[in-house]
Design an enzyme around this catalytic site. Sequence first.
Site, PDB file in Angstrom:
ATOM      1  N   HIS A 201     -18.999   7.055 -10.963  1.00 18.91           N
ATOM      2  CA  HIS A 201     -20.053   7.944 -10.441  1.00 18.91           C
ATOM      3  C   HIS A 201     -21.403   7.209 -10.384  1.00 18.91           C
ATOM      4  O   HIS A 201     -22.387   7.637 -11.009  1.00 18.91           O
ATOM      5  CB  HIS A 201     -20.184   9.178 -11.337  1.00 18.91           C
ATOM      6  CG  HIS A 201     -20.113  10.470 -10.594  1.00 18.91           C
ATOM      7  ND1 HIS A 201     -18.934  11.002 -10.122  1.00 18.91           N
ATOM      8  CD2 HIS A 201     -21.077  11.347 -10.225  1.00 18.91           C
ATOM      9  CE1 HIS A 201     -19.167  12.137  -9.508  1.00 18.91           C
ATOM     10  NE2 HIS A 201     -20.456  12.372  -9.546  1.00 18.91           N
ATOM     11  N   ASP A 205     -25.731  11.182  -6.103  1.00 17.23           N
ATOM     12  CA  ASP A 205     -24.960  12.104  -5.265  1.00 17.23           C
ATOM     13  C   ASP A 205     -24.178  11.278  -4.255  1.00 17.23           C
ATOM     14  O   ASP A 205     -24.472  10.101  -4.023  1.00 17.23           O
ATOM     15  CB  ASP A 205     -25.905  13.070  -4.542  1.00 17.23           C
ATOM     16  CG  ASP A 205     -25.175  14.284  -3.981  1.00 17.23           C
ATOM     17  OD1 ASP A 205     -23.961  14.419  -4.239  1.00 17.23           O
ATOM     18  OD2 ASP A 205     -25.818  15.100  -3.283  1.00 17.23           O
ATOM     19  N   GLY A 206     -23.162  11.902  -3.648  1.00 11.38           N
ATOM     20  CA  GLY A 206     -22.393  11.227  -2.605  1.00 11.38           C
ATOM     21  C   GLY A 206     -21.210  10.422  -3.102  1.00 11.38           C
ATOM     22  O   GLY A 206     -20.543   9.743  -2.313  1.00 11.38           O
ATOM     23  N   LEU A 210     -18.077   8.676  -0.835  1.00 10.38           N
ATOM     24  CA  LEU A 210     -17.953   7.221  -0.830  1.00 10.38           C
ATOM     25  C   LEU A 210     -16.618   6.768  -1.406  1.00 10.38           C
ATOM     26  O   LEU A 210     -16.030   5.789  -0.944  1.00 10.38           O
ATOM     27  CB  LEU A 210     -19.112   6.589  -1.609  1.00 10.38           C
ATOM     28  CG  LEU A 210     -20.490   6.703  -0.946  1.00 10.38           C
ATOM     29  CD1 LEU A 210     -21.578   6.172  -1.871  1.00 10.38           C
ATOM     30  CD2 LEU A 210     -20.517   5.939   0.382  1.00 10.38           C
ATOM     31  N   ARG A 212     -13.757   8.309  -1.162  1.00 17.37           N
ATOM     32  CA  ARG A 212     -12.724   8.498  -0.141  1.00 17.37           C
ATOM     33  C   ARG A 212     -12.852   7.464   0.966  1.00 17.37           C
ATOM     34  O   ARG A 212     -11.840   7.001   1.514  1.00 17.37           O
ATOM     35  CB  ARG A 212     -12.805   9.923   0.425  1.00 17.37           C
ATOM     36  CG  ARG A 212     -12.389  10.994  -0.585  1.00 17.37           C
ATOM     37  CD  ARG A 212     -12.297  12.364   0.052  1.00 17.37           C
ATOM     38  NE  ARG A 212     -13.593  12.893   0.442  1.00 17.37           N
ATOM     39  CZ  ARG A 212     -14.427  13.519  -0.386  1.00 17.37           C
ATOM     40  NH1 ARG A 212     -14.117  13.678  -1.658  1.00 17.37           N
ATOM     41  NH2 ARG A 212     -15.585  13.989   0.049  1.00 17.37           N
ATOM     42  N   TYR A 244      -9.544  18.687  -8.124  1.00 15.59           N
ATOM     43  CA  TYR A 244     -10.493  18.744  -9.231  1.00 15.59           C
ATOM     44  C   TYR A 244      -9.787  18.866 -10.584  1.00 15.59           C
ATOM     45  O   TYR A 244     -10.207  18.256 -11.573  1.00 15.59           O
ATOM     46  CB  TYR A 244     -11.469  19.898  -9.039  1.00 15.59           C
ATOM     47  CG  TYR A 244     -12.515  19.627  -7.979  1.00 15.59           C
ATOM     48  CD1 TYR A 244     -13.329  18.492  -8.047  1.00 15.59           C
ATOM     49  CD2 TYR A 244     -12.690  20.490  -6.898  1.00 15.59           C
ATOM     50  CE1 TYR A 244     -14.274  18.234  -7.070  1.00 15.59           C
ATOM     51  CE2 TYR A 244     -13.645  20.242  -5.926  1.00 15.59           C
ATOM     52  CZ  TYR A 244     -14.428  19.109  -6.016  1.00 15.59           C
ATOM     53  OH  TYR A 244     -15.363  18.851  -5.044  1.00 15.59           O
TER      54      TYR A 244
END
Length: 376
Positions: A201, A205-206, A210, A212, A244
């Site tokens: 991580h 954000d994002g 990224l 995938r 998740y």
Amino acid sequence: MWIWQLKDWPNFTYDKTIVIPKLESCIQAVSPLKQLSEFLSLEQRLDWEAAILLDETLASAKIEGELYDRDSVRSSIVNKLGIGKGNKFNQQSDAMVELLLSAIRTTEQQVNHDVIKQWHQMLFPVAPIITPMTIGDYRDDTMQIVSGRYGKQQVHFEAPGAVNSEVEQEMELFFDWLNASSNESTFIRAAIAKFWFVTIHPFDDGNGRLSRIIAERCLAEAEHINLRLFSLSSAFESHRNEYYQLLESHQRCELGSNEKIVDEKNNLDLTAWIVWFLSMLEIAAIDAKKEFERVMQTTRFWQKNQLTVFNTRQRKVITKLLETTDFSEGISRKKYKALAKTTDATAARDIGDLVEKEILVPIGEGRSRRYLIQKS
């Protein structure tokens, strides 16, 4: 205890006796896609990729709780692929399309710190106003995934690294592994890369999007092709709860300690995750074959009706009917009116003309009447 706190992190393992049969099934589903693409003309290949790219862009955003305007995304795609001229524009979705294309078109380039930071900048062309975030660089604080209202929040995961330098060290390990030559199946490496990146991580954000993109890039390298053949995010989005739950179950170690433990008890085993990832890839490949057939049907339709005269409204609606499965049960006059942005009377005339030309076939009676497109 989080998975990255294990003493052997990030030396992931998996059970080959369980993974290999699923891998073989997945390869059988994916491999024909490249062969199918070779049967298409350049224009058809671009149409196929445009459909896949549309699904990927919308689904990838939806997983993260964002809804892009379909027409704006399609406009960006046709403009960038040079297969039309779109007149709607959204900066955020346009940037996502650009990133998705760039990542697949440049598979000969290794992914490193500079590349991933550039991708992050592309992902966020405009800085969020409400929640400040660092764009184009790794985060410089602790990252937690939480849910629930204030005072009763649940921490689902805490990522490794509390400052920028620690995050960069984690990413250095990741890139060393990602760019190293290996005899391991690229399909399995894509699954591991997706999990590893999103667990680090590295950005505010994002990270999901990224991760995938990195996985799909690995798969494009495996097929030695710079054409997007399937939408992995669409499969993920349709199985979002499983995604998740499985992600959290692998990232979270319920051992009640903040120290590196001596006996990992197979907590670095990604067998279940890899099998699930391969299942999603197989689903994506099956859906891509359906898109292939849609492209062929669309080509046959326009070839058959190349001398048929359509007005602008009719052509717009026909394109929509051929492009999506949203109207598999037919389109009503009310929906035609909305899509064409016209009046009841004009919609009725347009539909009547299309029925007379045997382009639309009426089904049902009264208020339940719908019109199906005659595809072949």
